[in-house]
Design an enzyme around this catalytic site. Structure first.
Site: not given
Length: 247
Positions: A95, A176, A204, A144, A200
Site C-alpha cells: 500500500y 493461503d 475481514d 508467503k 487487510d
C-alpha cells in the site's frame, strides 16, 4: 475536497488519543469511486496512519457465547468459541510502495511495489509477541515465504525476535493455508502477525467468523500515538433505520 487536511493531522498529534469514525461508503456504489485515488476517503486513512506512524493494527476476533449464532461455521467447529487477534503491519508493504501505470508496446500495464525493511518487520513482530505474553503465548506468523522474497525476510526476522520470548510458541503458516485453517479450525489461533495486505484480507475473514464488520473494534498503535476506530464503512443505506449493531 481533501481526505486529510494538515490541520486535522496537527490536531491529532496534539491529542492523547485519536478516535476515527467510519470511512467510506458502499463499495459497490460508483458514487464513492468516481474521483481520483488521492481524493478518496481511503487516501486520508492511509495518510493519517503514516502521519502518526501507526505501524501496528490490532484486530481482535472474539466470539461471544450470546452471538454464537452469528458465526457461519458449524457448531462442532466453533466449539467453545474462539479468541484471537491479528497484528497487521500498517505503514509498509504494497500500500505504500512505489506504483505506476504505463503503456508498454501499446499495452497498458500497472506496477505495485512490495517493500519491507528489517526494522519494519521487527517492530511489529515485537508487538505481536508482547500481546501473546498476556494470553495463550502463541504467535502464528503468516507469510508467503515459499514464493516471495519479502516474506523470506519476514520469516527470518520474526524468528530472531522469537528468541527473546522463549515462553511463546512460534509457528509459521503460509497465507493461503491460513485462510483455510481459519474456517476449518479457528480455535488453533491466538496471535497472528502478518504484512499489510494479508492483514487487510484475513482480518475481514475473522470478522465474518464472529458475525460481520459491525462487531469488530480496531486499534492502531505506534511509538508515540494510538488511534482507535470502527473497521466498517459509514453504511449510508441504513442510516436512520435503527439497524446498526451498537457493539
Amino acid at each position: 475536497g481533501v481526505p486529510l487536511t494538515d490541520e486535522a493531522l496537527k490536531t491529532a498529534k496534539k491529542s492523547d488519543a485519536v478516535l476515527l469514525g467510519a470511512v467510506g461508503g458502499n463499495v459497490g456504489n460508483s458514487k464513492w469511486y468516481d474521483v481520483a485515488p488521492n481524493l478518496r476517503p481511503e487516501a486520508g486513512l492511509l495518510a493519517i496512519r503514516k502521519g502518526l506512524n501507526l505501524f501496528a493494527n490490532l484486530r481482535p476476533a472474539y466470539l461471544y457465547n450470546e452471538l454464537a449464532d452469528a458465526c457461519p461455521l458449524k457448531k462442532e467447529i466453533i466449539g467453545d468459541g474462539f479468541d484471537m487477534v491479528i497484528v497487521r503491519e500498517l505503514t509498509g508493504g504494497l500500500y505504500f510502495g512505489e506504483r505506476h501505470t504505463e503503456t508498454v508496446d501499446g499495452v497498458e500495464q500497472a506496477t505495485d511495489t512490495l517493500v519491507y525493511s528489517e526494522k519494519e518487520i521487527r517492530r511489529v513482530a515485537i508487538k505481536a509477541f508482547e500481546i501473546a505474553m498476556k494470553g495463550k503465548k502463541k504467535v502464528t506468523s503468516v507469510d508467503k515465504a515459499n514464493v516471495v522474497d519479502s516474506s523470506r525476510l519476514w520469516r527470518k526476522v520474526v524468528a530472531e525476535v522469537a528468541k527473546d520470548y522463549p515462553e511463546v510458541t512460534l509457528e509459521n503458516m503460509l497465507v493461503d493455508n491460513c485462510a483455510m485453517q481459519l474456517v476449518m479450525n479457528p480455535n488453533q489461533f491466538d496471535v497472528m502477525v502478518m504484512q499489510n495486505l494479508y492483514g487487510d484480507i484475513l482480518s475481514d475473514l475473522c470478522s465474518g467468523l464472529i458475525g460481520g464488520l459491525g462487531l469488530v473494534p480496531s486499534s492502531n498503535i505506534g511509538s508515540d500515538y494510538a488511534m482507535f476506530e470502527a473497521v466498517h464503512g459509514s453504511a449510508p443505506d441504513i442510516a436512520g433505520k435503527h439497524l446498526a449493531n451498537p457493539t
